[in-house]
Design a protein around this motif. Structure first.
Motif, mmCIF file in Angstrom:
data_model
loop_
_atom_site.group_PDB
_atom_site.id
_atom_site.type_symbol
_atom_site.label_atom_id
_atom_site.label_comp_id
_atom_site.label_asym_id
_atom_site.label_seq_id
_atom_site.Cartn_x
_atom_site.Cartn_y
_atom_site.Cartn_z
ATOM 1 N N UNK A 131 0.828 -1.215 0.000
ATOM 2 C CA UNK A 131 0.000 0.000 0.000
ATOM 3 C C UNK A 131 0.864 1.267 0.000
ATOM 4 N N UNK A 132 1.950 1.237 -0.783
ATOM 5 C CA UNK A 132 2.810 2.406 -0.900
ATOM 6 C C UNK A 132 3.819 2.591 0.215
ATOM 7 N N UNK A 133 3.797 1.725 1.223
ATOM 8 C CA UNK A 133 4.725 1.815 2.358
ATOM 9 C C UNK A 133 5.814 0.754 2.214
ATOM 10 N N UNK A 134 7.068 1.151 2.374
ATOM 11 C CA UNK A 134 8.175 0.196 2.344
ATOM 12 C C UNK A 134 8.147 -0.593 3.649
ATOM 13 N N UNK A 135 7.994 -1.923 3.532
ATOM 14 C CA UNK A 135 7.937 -2.766 4.723
ATOM 15 C C UNK A 135 9.224 -3.564 4.919
ATOM 16 N N UNK A 136 10.072 -3.626 3.899
ATOM 17 C CA UNK A 136 11.346 -4.326 4.001
ATOM 18 C C UNK A 136 12.270 -3.884 2.888
ATOM 19 N N UNK A 137 13.553 -3.703 3.195
ATOM 20 C CA UNK A 137 14.515 -3.262 2.181
ATOM 21 C C UNK A 137 15.914 -3.715 2.555
ATOM 22 N N UNK A 138 16.723 -3.991 1.525
ATOM 23 C CA UNK A 138 18.134 -4.327 1.716
ATOM 24 C C UNK A 138 18.955 -3.638 0.635
ATOM 25 N N UNK A 139 20.243 -3.534 0.897
ATOM 26 C CA UNK A 139 21.188 -3.136 -0.138
ATOM 27 C C UNK A 139 21.719 -4.439 -0.751
ATOM 28 N N UNK A 176 21.414 -9.247 8.932
ATOM 29 C CA UNK A 176 20.582 -8.309 8.172
ATOM 30 C C UNK A 176 19.443 -9.049 7.481
ATOM 31 N N UNK A 177 18.274 -9.046 8.097
ATOM 32 C CA UNK A 177 17.115 -9.734 7.534
ATOM 33 C C UNK A 177 15.933 -8.770 7.493
ATOM 34 N N UNK A 178 15.328 -8.677 6.324
ATOM 35 C CA UNK A 178 14.103 -7.891 6.144
ATOM 36 C C UNK A 178 13.071 -8.816 5.505
ATOM 37 N N UNK A 179 11.803 -8.434 5.585
ATOM 38 C CA UNK A 179 10.741 -9.287 5.031
ATOM 39 C C UNK A 179 9.680 -8.453 4.348
ATOM 40 N N UNK A 180 8.910 -9.166 3.542
ATOM 41 C CA UNK A 180 7.668 -8.615 3.053
ATOM 42 C C UNK A 180 6.613 -8.861 4.121
ATOM 43 N N UNK A 181 5.347 -8.846 3.722
ATOM 44 C CA UNK A 181 4.249 -9.090 4.664
ATOM 45 C C UNK A 181 3.443 -10.277 4.161
ATOM 46 N N UNK A 211 0.878 -12.782 2.957
ATOM 47 C CA UNK A 211 -0.502 -12.676 2.495
ATOM 48 C C UNK A 211 -0.902 -11.332 1.933
ATOM 49 N N UNK A 212 -0.017 -10.355 1.972
ATOM 50 C CA UNK A 212 -0.351 -9.016 1.475
ATOM 51 C C UNK A 212 -0.134 -8.924 -0.029
ATOM 52 N N UNK A 213 -0.768 -7.937 -0.630
ATOM 53 C CA UNK A 213 -0.499 -7.586 -2.026
ATOM 54 C C UNK A 213 0.754 -6.728 -2.007
ATOM 55 N N UNK A 214 1.868 -7.308 -2.446
ATOM 56 C CA UNK A 214 3.167 -6.645 -2.328
ATOM 57 C C UNK A 214 3.694 -6.241 -3.702
ATOM 58 N N UNK A 215 4.422 -5.152 -3.722
ATOM 59 C CA UNK A 215 5.169 -4.750 -4.899
ATOM 60 C C UNK A 215 6.648 -4.910 -4.541
ATOM 61 N N UNK A 216 7.342 -5.729 -5.322
ATOM 62 C CA UNK A 216 8.743 -6.027 -5.060
ATOM 63 C C UNK A 216 9.582 -5.304 -6.103
ATOM 64 N N UNK A 217 10.505 -4.487 -5.631
ATOM 65 C CA UNK A 217 11.405 -3.732 -6.509
ATOM 66 C C UNK A 217 12.812 -4.268 -6.274
ATOM 67 N N UNK A 218 13.537 -4.509 -7.358
ATOM 68 C CA UNK A 218 14.888 -5.025 -7.195
ATOM 69 C C UNK A 218 15.775 -4.625 -8.351
#
Length: 145
Positions: free
Chosen positions: A16-24, A119-124, A126-133
Motif C-alpha cells: 500500500x505504498x509503504x516500504x515494509x522491508x529493504x536491503x542493499x 541483516x534480515x528484512x521481510x515482506x508481509x 498474504x499481502x499484495x506486495x510490490x517487489x522492486x529489485x
C-alpha cells in the motif's frame, strides 16, 4: 520449500505504498512453502541459502556466500512458486501449503534467519506486495528443499 534467490544490488517490498522491508547488496528470496514442509526442512533450506556461493570473489568467480559478504537477506513469501504448472493454461495451487501452515512456517524461517544472519528484512505474509529489485548479474537460482 522452493527458494527463488536473486543476487541483488538492492531490493525493497512495498505494501500500500509503504516500504515494509529493504536491503542493499544481498539476496532477495521468494519463498514457496509446500504441504510437506516442516520446521526441519525450513532450517535446512535456510542453511543452504546462507551458504550458497553466488557472490564473486576477487577473481570474479562465484565463490562467496551471503554470509561471506555480510549482505542483506530479504525474505518474501510467494505461494505461487509452489504452483503446479505441468499442464493446462492455468496454474493449480493444490501443491501450495494452506495459508495457516504457510504463515507458520514462513514466520519460523524469518525467526531462524534473524538468529543466524545480521541483516534480515521481510515482506508481509498474504499481502499484495510490490517487489522492486536491481538484479545483479542477473543471477537467479531456484533452490528446492
Amino acid at each position: 520449500m522452493k527458494l527463488l534467490i536473486q543476487r541483488v544490488r538492492s531490493a525493497r517490498v512495498e505494501v500500500a505504498g509503504e516500504v515494509v522491508g529493504a536491503i542493499d547488496q544481498g539476496l532477495l528470496a521468494l519463498v514457496g512453502i509446500e504441504p510437506q514442509d516442516t520446521p526441519a526442512s525450513i532450517a535446512k533450506g535456510l542453511k543452504r541459502m546462507l551458504a550458497y556461493r553466488v557472490f564473486s570473489d576477487a577473481e570474479g568467480k562465484m565463490n562467496l556466500s551471503l554470509s561471506d559478504v555480510n549482505g542483506g537477506l530479504l525474505l518474501v513469501s510467494q505461494f505461487t512458486l509452489a504452483a503446479d504448472t505441468r499442464s493446462g493454461l492455468r496454474p493449480s495451487f493444490s501443491t501450495a501449503a494452506p495459508p495457516a501452515q504457510g504463515a507458520e512456517l514462513f514466520e519460523h524461517l524469518v525467526k531462524l534467519a534473524r538468529e543466524q544472519h545480521p541483516q534480515v528484512a521481510t515482506g508481509r505474509f498474504g499481502a499484495d506486495m510490490q517487489v522492486h529489485l536491481v538484479n545483479d548479474g542477473p543471477v537467479t537460482f531456484l533452490l528446492e528443499v
